[in-house]
Write a protein that holds these residues in place. Structure first.
Motif, PDB file in Angstrom:
ATOM      1  N   MET A  52       0.830  -1.207   0.000  1.00 52.29           N
ATOM      2  CA  MET A  52       0.000   0.000   0.000  1.00 52.29           C
ATOM      3  C   MET A  52       0.869   1.263   0.000  1.00 52.29           C
ATOM      4  N   ILE A  56       1.756   4.143  -3.010  1.00 50.67           N
ATOM      5  CA  ILE A  56       1.631   5.594  -2.847  1.00 50.67           C
ATOM      6  C   ILE A  56       2.972   6.275  -3.115  1.00 50.67           C
ATOM      7  N   ARG A  59       3.451   6.443  -6.785  1.00 52.42           N
ATOM      8  CA  ARG A  59       2.567   7.469  -7.304  1.00 52.42           C
ATOM      9  C   ARG A  59       3.158   8.858  -7.070  1.00 52.42           C
ATOM     10  N   MET A 222      -3.891  10.395  -2.078  1.00 54.71           N
ATOM     11  CA  MET A 222      -2.858  10.646  -1.088  1.00 54.71           C
ATOM     12  C   MET A 222      -1.469  10.516  -1.683  1.00 54.71           C
ATOM     13  N   LEU A 233       0.296  12.514  12.963  1.00 52.59           N
ATOM     14  CA  LEU A 233      -0.778  13.289  13.584  1.00 52.59           C
ATOM     15  C   LEU A 233      -2.014  12.495  13.945  1.00 52.59           C
ATOM     16  N   SER A 234      -2.425  11.517  13.118  1.00 52.31           N
ATOM     17  CA  SER A 234      -3.648  10.838  13.513  1.00 52.31           C
ATOM     18  C   SER A 234      -3.427   9.425  14.002  1.00 52.31           C
TER      19      SER A 234
ATOM     20  N   GLU B  66      -7.083  12.314  17.930  1.00 47.60           N
ATOM     21  CA  GLU B  66      -5.824  11.624  17.689  1.00 47.60           C
ATOM     22  C   GLU B  66      -4.657  12.602  17.727  1.00 47.60           C
ATOM     23  N   GLU B  67      -4.885  13.790  17.175  1.00 54.05           N
ATOM     24  CA  GLU B  67      -3.836  14.811  17.183  1.00 54.05           C
ATOM     25  C   GLU B  67      -3.511  15.213  18.625  1.00 54.05           C
ATOM     26  N   ALA B  70      -1.702  12.341  20.330  1.00 55.52           N
ATOM     27  CA  ALA B  70      -0.323  12.189  19.858  1.00 55.52           C
ATOM     28  C   ALA B  70       0.572  13.234  20.513  1.00 55.52           C
ATOM     29  N   ASP B 168     -13.515  12.999   7.265  1.00 54.45           N
ATOM     30  CA  ASP B 168     -12.199  12.402   7.093  1.00 54.45           C
ATOM     31  C   ASP B 168     -11.632  11.866   8.406  1.00 54.45           C
ATOM     32  N   GLU B 336      -5.083   1.135  15.264  1.00 56.64           N
ATOM     33  CA  GLU B 336      -4.162   1.243  14.145  1.00 56.64           C
ATOM     34  C   GLU B 336      -4.680   0.468  12.934  1.00 56.64           C
ATOM     35  N   ASP B 339      -7.069   2.594  11.144  1.00 56.45           N
ATOM     36  CA  ASP B 339      -6.366   3.652  10.406  1.00 56.45           C
ATOM     37  C   ASP B 339      -5.747   3.106   9.128  1.00 56.45           C
ATOM     38  N   ASP B 340      -5.134   1.919   9.217  1.00 57.30           N
ATOM     39  CA  ASP B 340      -4.524   1.310   8.043  1.00 57.30           C
ATOM     40  C   ASP B 340      -5.575   0.986   6.989  1.00 57.30           C
ATOM     41  N   LEU B 343      -6.676   4.040   5.234  1.00 53.65           N
ATOM     42  CA  LEU B 343      -5.670   4.453   4.255  1.00 53.65           C
ATOM     43  C   LEU B 343      -5.847   3.651   2.971  1.00 53.65           C
ATOM     44  N   ARG B 344      -6.171   2.357   3.152  1.00 54.23           N
ATOM     45  CA  ARG B 344      -6.387   1.489   2.001  1.00 54.23           C
ATOM     46  C   ARG B 344      -7.588   1.985   1.195  1.00 54.23           C
ATOM     47  N   LYS B 346      -8.772   5.197   1.107  1.00 58.61           N
ATOM     48  CA  LYS B 346      -8.528   6.499   0.486  1.00 58.61           C
ATOM     49  C   LYS B 346      -7.406   6.461  -0.541  1.00 58.61           C
ATOM     50  N   GLY B 347      -6.380   5.632  -0.257  1.00 61.09           N
ATOM     51  CA  GLY B 347      -5.200   5.637  -1.116  1.00 61.09           C
ATOM     52  C   GLY B 347      -5.373   4.777  -2.356  1.00 61.09           C
TER      53      GLY B 347
END
Lengths: 273, 348
Positions: A52, A56, A59, A222, A233-234, B66-67, B70, B168, B336, B339-340, B343-344, B346-347
């Motif tokens: 993944m 990116i 890309r 992305m 950050l997240s 999350e911000e 962190a 988001d 996590e 989150d991963d 990402l899958r 959106k990415g």
């Protein structure tokens, strides 16, 4: 000589505190686990080379390449005209002017120009052309990047072209070259150092772009910079974030080395701002 | 050369020693560092607090739980008062990052609705006092959507291709997908996560964008027909564009609580508790809820709202609607994974 070195001290100090130390921290985070446990691990590396992330990364490199090529294609003629124009310095101001404003603001401005209810689309609708999908896609991201990075291509080439010795061009003409041949045989080869530094100055920020991509693609597209930001950050996983940053850094160093080799082939530098 | 290196190192050390000295001096006045969501307070009450107590407030904001987490986890920033949401309170409490509140210093706690106290995310209200609450639902533009909006299915309807905004954040995007698949919004299994990921990848071509706070402006401008939002965005959006409406889908949704808490790293527990007590005071709670348009957990402040405000179904949904909604719990190691997976999506 000794005194001059003393003047460099504040900057050396600055660099140690704000560049070298953070760099060590990134390396430390990339190869260790959870705070307090300093046993080295390659875990984050294996996580970072997840297909993944690599997709990116590829890309990002492709987009950066595209953006650099477009900037060169658009930027060279502009730089050429500027260098030949009588008031080149004044005209070049128009390319520097937008840089006085923060790039995020300008990116937000692009959003309100491109969005469905934005300036361009309102115009299209008023002219009976219908609404077009301008924002929230890959093209919008490339547009935003080219717009933001174009001055970094124009300026080094312009500086280089401006410094070129006119007598060389005249000599070429005297020896029977037409305008096109003067350009391809003299102007272009001599401007290569400017082109090389232009390419470097566009490619670096392009390949590490974030925010521009998120804003103009509506979070759908992305780039590598975005996933690094997200890890910090997240997701809150600084270890993987650091590893991804290191990979990015390695790529930048690699491409810089490559460009450097190109650059050193052509004689005398210059052009770099 | 060696000499120079050691000189540089010595200077660095000297600098490092100076930092605590610099922050140490000139501190006769108590300073309270408040860390809140953006646009989530009536700023006037901050000056009022300083006038009443003499405690100075340094105010800063974050855009996601999350911000904030962190930043605190990394030891950055000395915050005294923070505003985490339910699941984040649970996570931070589990990790011993919060200071147990001393209710002797918070007498105004009596104004908080009993039904909103002692929730599962913080049994006994040990670490937190509710600040605002709300739901997640669909904000839609009635001039673009003819049919009734009452199901999450509409977010997967091809008719609205390129006309949907999603919020988001991984938790909020997975919530409708999990519910649609018949799972709990707190689901913790790899199969469910995979199915939900596939469902969201399937939805992705229909999505115009994954956005954050700007969703409100975009919906007001008529950029899209549908958006997944927090109820708090709705009141302001409807005021500016009367075509907008809000629905909590019949399959159920998320009800959330943002609460006030004190990080363990704070050095001003007492002043922080004073501030929390101040926030619970009816007049202050009223000013805040009027300013930001979310739902107040403060009974006395609620009683002072106009009947129209009290009956607004966006802020104060019916018992029956609320019964369908669940609170997020901390997902632990699945944080996590979500989150991963996101990402899958959106990415892709």
């Amino acid at each position: 000589m000794r005194k001059l070195k003393l003047f460099a001290l504040p900057y050396i100090l600055w660099m140690v505190v704000f560049t070298v130390l953070p760099m060590f921290l990134i390396v430390y985070y990339a190869f260790t686990n959870a705070p307090g446990n300093s046993a080295p691990t390659l875990e984050h590396f294996f996580k970072a080379i997840d297909p993944m992330y690599m997709k990116i990364l590829l890309r990002s490199i492709w987009i950066a390449f595209l953006c650099t090529a477009l900037c060169l294609l658009l930027g060279y003629p502009v730089a050429f005209l500027l260098a030949r124009a009588r008031n080149g310095a004044v005209w070049s101001l128009f390319f520097i002017l937008p840089m006085w404003m923060n790039f995020l603001l300008r990116t937000y401005a692009w959003m309100s120009i491109l969005e469905n209810t934005g300036i361009l689309n309102s115009l299209f609708v008023a002219m009976g052309l219908g609404q077009m999908e301008l924002l929230y896609n890959e093209n919008a991201v490339i547009l935003g990047m080219v717009y933001n990075f174009l001055p970094f291509m124009i300026l080094p080439i312009y500086t280089n072209l401006q410094k070129q010795d006119v007598s060389l061009l005249e000599a070429a003409q005297d020896l029977g070259c037409n305008g096109w041949r003067v350009f391809t045989r003299v102007t272009l080869p001599l401007s290569m150092p400017g082109v090389v530094s232009g390419i470097t100055m566009v490619f670096m920020p392009a390949v590490t772009t974030f925010a521009i991509s998120r804003l103009l693609s509506g979070g759908k597209f992305m780039l590598f910079g975005d996933i690094i930001e997200q890890q910090y950050l997240s997701t809150g996983n600084w270890n993987v974030g650091s590893m991804l940053s290191l990979i990015m850094l390695a790529i930048i160093l690699l491409s810089m080395g490559l460009m450097g080799r190109f650059g050193s082939d052509t004689k005398d530098g210059g052009g770099m701002l | 050369m060696k000499k120079k290196v050691s000189l540089v190192l010595a200077l660095v050390l000297l600098l490092a020693l100076c930092v605590p000295l610099l922050t140490g001096c000139g501190e006769q006045q108590t300073v309270l560092n408040v860390y809140n969501w953006g646009e989530y307070i009536d700023k006037d009450i901050l000056t009022q607090f300083t006038e009443e107590t003499g405690i100075k407030i340094v105010y800063s904001t974050f855009t996601s739980n999350e911000e904030m987490y962190a930043k605190l986890k990394a030891g950055g920033g000395n915050y005294d008062v923070i505003f985490p949401s339910d699941y984040m309170i649970e996570r931070m409490a589990k990790q011993d990052m919060l200071h147990p509140l001393n209710y002797d210093n918070i007498p105004n706690i009596t104004h908080i609705m009993p039904s909103l106290r002692n929730k599962a995310y913080d049994p006994g209200d040990v670490y937190s006092v509710p600040y605002m609450w709300g739901t997640v639902g669909i904000l839609y533009n009635t001039s673009m959507v003819d049919e009734p909006v009452d199901s999450w299915d509409i977010l997967w309807d091809e008719k609205y291709a390129q006309n949907i905004f999603m919020y988001d954040s991984s938790r909020d995007c997975f919530m409708p997908a999990m519910i649609k698949l018949g799972y709990s919004l707190n689901e913790r299994s790899d199969e469910a996560l995979q199915e939900a990921t596939d469902l969201l990848i399937q939805q992705r071509p229909l999505v115009l964008g994954y956005a954050l706070d700007d969703i409100q402006d975009k919906m007001v401008a008529g950029e899209a027909a549908l958006a997944l939002v927090y109820s708090g965005y709705v009141v302001g959006a409807v005021e500016e564009n009367p075509d907008l409406a809000y629905a909590i889908p019949k399959e159920g949704s998320n009800v959330w609580f943002d609460a006030v808490a004190i990080p363990k790293s704070s050095k001003n527990y007492e002043a922080a508790e004073k501030f929390i007590d101040f926030l619970c005071r009816p007049d202050i709670a009223l000013a805040n809820v009027r300013e930001i348009g979310y739902s107040t957990p403060n009974q006395s402040a609620f009683d002072q709202l106009t009947p129209e405000e009290q009956n607004n179904p966006v802020c104060y949904p019916s018992e029956e609607e609320l019964a369908r909604c669940d609170v997020y719990v901390d997902l632990g190691e699945y944080n996590e994974k979500y989150d991963d997976a996101f990402l899958r999506v959106k990415g892709n």
